[in-house]
Design an enzyme around this catalytic site. Structure first.
Site, PDB file in Angstrom:
ATOM      1  N   ASN A 152     -65.996 -31.485   8.220  1.00 37.66           N
ATOM      2  CA  ASN A 152     -67.034 -30.734   8.920  1.00 37.66           C
ATOM      3  C   ASN A 152     -68.448 -31.212   8.586  1.00 37.66           C
ATOM      4  O   ASN A 152     -69.369 -31.028   9.354  1.00 37.66           O
ATOM      5  CB  ASN A 152     -66.923 -29.233   8.619  1.00 37.66           C
ATOM      6  CG  ASN A 152     -66.608 -28.934   7.171  1.00 37.66           C
ATOM      7  OD1 ASN A 152     -65.626 -29.432   6.619  1.00 37.66           O
ATOM      8  ND2 ASN A 152     -67.440 -28.135   6.539  1.00 37.66           N
ATOM      9  N   GLN A 180     -62.212 -29.135  13.186  1.00 40.87           N
ATOM     10  CA  GLN A 180     -63.254 -30.032  13.715  1.00 40.87           C
ATOM     11  C   GLN A 180     -62.693 -31.152  14.593  1.00 40.87           C
ATOM     12  O   GLN A 180     -63.444 -31.993  15.079  1.00 40.87           O
ATOM     13  CB  GLN A 180     -64.080 -30.626  12.555  1.00 40.87           C
ATOM     14  CG  GLN A 180     -64.838 -29.579  11.735  1.00 40.87           C
ATOM     15  CD  GLN A 180     -65.993 -28.914  12.488  1.00 40.87           C
ATOM     16  OE1 GLN A 180     -66.387 -29.347  13.576  1.00 40.87           O
ATOM     17  NE2 GLN A 180     -66.536 -27.849  11.917  1.00 40.87           N
ATOM     18  N   SER A 200     -60.216 -22.809  15.100  1.00 39.56           N
ATOM     19  CA  SER A 200     -61.250 -21.776  15.197  1.00 39.56           C
ATOM     20  C   SER A 200     -61.858 -21.779  16.595  1.00 39.56           C
ATOM     21  O   SER A 200     -62.209 -22.848  17.115  1.00 39.56           O
ATOM     22  CB  SER A 200     -62.326 -22.091  14.151  1.00 39.56           C
ATOM     23  OG  SER A 200     -63.404 -21.219  14.285  1.00 39.56           O
ATOM     24  N   HIS A 202     -64.813 -20.500  17.664  1.00 43.60           N
ATOM     25  CA  HIS A 202     -66.261 -20.670  17.864  1.00 43.60           C
ATOM     26  C   HIS A 202     -66.745 -22.107  17.663  1.00 43.60           C
ATOM     27  O   HIS A 202     -67.924 -22.394  17.848  1.00 43.60           O
ATOM     28  CB  HIS A 202     -67.049 -19.682  16.995  1.00 43.60           C
ATOM     29  CG  HIS A 202     -67.047 -19.952  15.529  1.00 43.60           C
ATOM     30  ND1 HIS A 202     -68.171 -20.378  14.864  1.00 43.60           N
ATOM     31  CD2 HIS A 202     -66.080 -19.829  14.595  1.00 43.60           C
ATOM     32  CE1 HIS A 202     -67.891 -20.510  13.577  1.00 43.60           C
ATOM     33  NE2 HIS A 202     -66.624 -20.177  13.392  1.00 43.60           N
ATOM     34  N   THR A 241     -54.250  -4.283  16.463  1.00 47.02           N
ATOM     35  CA  THR A 241     -54.525  -4.353  17.912  1.00 47.02           C
ATOM     36  C   THR A 241     -55.156  -5.699  18.270  1.00 47.02           C
ATOM     37  O   THR A 241     -56.084  -6.158  17.592  1.00 47.02           O
ATOM     38  CB  THR A 241     -55.469  -3.199  18.312  1.00 47.02           C
ATOM     39  OG1 THR A 241     -54.864  -1.994  17.873  1.00 47.02           O
ATOM     40  CG2 THR A 241     -55.710  -3.159  19.809  1.00 47.02           C
ATOM     41  N   CYS A 327     -70.844 -22.278   5.701  1.00 44.72           N
ATOM     42  CA  CYS A 327     -70.107 -21.302   4.915  1.00 44.72           C
ATOM     43  C   CYS A 327     -70.573 -21.270   3.470  1.00 44.72           C
ATOM     44  O   CYS A 327     -70.084 -20.500   2.670  1.00 44.72           O
ATOM     45  CB  CYS A 327     -68.615 -21.591   4.979  1.00 44.72           C
ATOM     46  SG  CYS A 327     -68.048 -21.407   6.660  1.00 44.72           S
TER      47      CYS A 327
HETATM   48  N1  PLP Z   1     -62.335 -25.306   8.431  1.00 44.67           N
HETATM   49  C1  PLP Z   1     -63.333 -26.127   8.811  1.00 44.67           C
HETATM   50  C2  PLP Z   1     -63.109 -27.619   8.745  1.00 44.67           C
HETATM   51  C3  PLP Z   1     -64.539 -25.608   9.272  1.00 44.67           C
HETATM   52  O1  PLP Z   1     -65.505 -26.428   9.663  1.00 44.67           O
HETATM   53  C4  PLP Z   1     -64.708 -24.194   9.309  1.00 44.67           C
HETATM   54  C5  PLP Z   1     -65.999 -23.603   9.699  1.00 44.67           C
HETATM   55  O2  PLP Z   1     -67.047 -24.134   9.383  1.00 44.67           O
HETATM   56  C6  PLP Z   1     -63.631 -23.377   8.926  1.00 44.67           C
HETATM   57  C7  PLP Z   1     -62.473 -23.973   8.482  1.00 44.67           C
HETATM   58  C8  PLP Z   1     -63.724 -21.880   8.983  1.00 44.67           C
HETATM   59  O3  PLP Z   1     -63.594 -21.456  10.316  1.00 44.67           O
HETATM   60  P1  PLP Z   1     -63.909 -19.945  10.760  1.00 44.67           P
HETATM   61  O4  PLP Z   1     -65.395 -19.873  10.922  1.00 44.67           O
HETATM   62  O5  PLP Z   1     -63.174 -19.781  12.051  1.00 44.67           O
HETATM   63  O6  PLP Z   1     -63.402 -19.050   9.713  1.00 44.67           O
END
Ligand code: PLP
Length: 382
Positions: A152, A180, A200, A202, A241, A327
């Site tokens: 990422n 990614q 994911s 988003h 749900t 994160c």
């Molecule tokens: N794994 C990777 C490689 C990511 O880039 C991310 C988010 O930055 C995640 C996991 C976490 O995803 P989520 O935001 O859906 O929890």
């Protein structure tokens, strides 16, 4: 003076596409039933849920029964490692790469307190998992090997097919955090031989708080199901749900990103080439991390020597870029991914990530570089 904000942080999150927004609005207005209800409104919602599962499976090129909707990749990754607590005690080794997202790194490391041995595969200076070193770590007592599809922070793509084969050769399971990769590389679950994968919503212009856990062969094939209890939704992989508008949005997004994949890749690649040529031509001494490795085409991670990334970001407030994974909650520390690649702390802290989307245009990256050049002339180097 520029007024328009330019968003170049699409590895952190992406805006929902128009199609996704329309599908979600339709669901909220017309199909708001509980998928578990027996009456007409509930049955209608259930049909939409299963239609969304079918569409998501089509996008990932897998079977409908292998798709489990959840709240995102963090949940999916935690689920995978937590489920290992139910495994056979003869295999106690877990092998992950040192550059995994924190939801993998920390979930895996947490298992150490339960008697698991967790070892990390090193990466080369280009940020690619070293498969020779990996083969020394993947042994007969290995339970699971985990490696992301693409990083990422640097965008560097990982040798997942090879690692998957190495894992299977010793009878271990293979997990791929594929967040990614989807929508940025030619992607088919049928060609990726992993046992479990996480996605994911988003990151692909779908809604936040949505994701997919892929279990090859369906839930019965995964040997360590967690005892989550509730209404039985998603075979208790994610009971509760259903978030139907989110699921509809996610399925729409997944379908959309794979349907025009080659144009997307072309678009990303031309912006990446433009951006990196401009950076190298105008900023002496800048270093593009993983430049010679195979990378997803929307990501560039560059070190601007002598300029800490947080100062750069603070001085370019109209450009949304990042100094590492979102994160990390804004914590200022050297990005561990770059440190794992052998970069010094100074270089790591001077590195920024620029990640484009299908909505990014040439002038976004050109303006970014020209304003960066102006800013560099006005700031004292540190
Ligand atoms: N794994 C990777 C490689 C990511 O880039 C991310 C988010 O930055 C995640 C996991 C976490 O995803 P989520 O935001 O859906 O929890």
């Amino acid at each position: 003076m520029r007024e328009k904000i330019i968003y170049l942080d699409n590895n952190a999150t992406t805006p929902c596409s128009c199609k996704v927004q329309a599908a979600m609005r339709m669901c909220m207005a017309e199909q708001w039933g509980n998928t578990s209800s027996q009456h007409f409104i509930g049955r209608q919602a259930y049909r939409l849920l299963e239609e969304s599962r079918e569409r998501a499976a089509g996008a990932l090129a897998c079977r409908k029964s292998e798709i489990f909707f959840n709240s995102g990749a963090t949940e999916g990754n935690n689920w995978v490692f937590l489920s290992l607590l139910k495994s056979n005690p003869t295999r106690r080794r877990i092998v992950i790469s040192s550059i995994e997202h924190k939801s993998v790194l920390l979930s895996a490391r947490a298992l150490k307190t339960f008697g698991f041995e967790v070892v990390e595969m090193p990466v080369t200076q280009e940020g690619v998992v070293d498969t020779a070193k990996a083969s020394e770590l993947i042994s007969d007592n290995t339970l699971l090997v985990s490696c992301q599809y693409a990083n990422n922070e640097t965008g560097v793509m990982q040798p997942v097919a090879q690692l998957c084969e190495q894992a299977h050769n010793v009878g271990a399971l293979f997990h791929c955090d594929a967040v990614q990769g989807l929508g940025k590389d030619y992607f088919e679950m049928s060609k990726l031989d992993c046992d479990v994968a996480t996605f994911s919503g988003h990151k692909i212009h779908g809604p936040q708080g949505t994701g997919i856990l892929f279990l090859r062969g369906g839930f019965k094939a995964w040997p360590h199901l967690l005892p989550f209890a509730g209404g039985g939704q998603e075979h208790d992989v994610h009971p509760g749900t259903h978030n139907l508008p989110g699921i509809v949005g996610l399925a729409t997004a997944a379908e959309e990103v794979v349907s025009n994949l080659s144009q997307r890749i072309e678009h990303f690649s031309s912006l990446q080439t433009l951006l990196e040529n401009e950076l190298l031509a105008n900023i002496p001494g800048c270093i593009i991390h993983g430049k010679t490795a195979k990378r997803i085409p929307n990501t560039t991670n560059v070190a601007i020597p002598g300029l800490p990334a947080d100062i750069l970001i603070a001085n370019m407030p109209l450009f949304c870029i990042s100094n590492g994974s979102a994160c990390n909650n804004g914590a200022i520390g050297a990005p561990y991914v770059l440190l794992s690649m052998g970069c010094s702390e100074k270089v790591s802290k001077s590195s920024i990530r620029i990640s484009t989307s299908i909505f990014s245009v040439e002038s976004d990256v050109q303006d970014f570089v020209s304003e960066l050049v102006v800013m560099l002339k006005t700031l004292p180097t540190l």
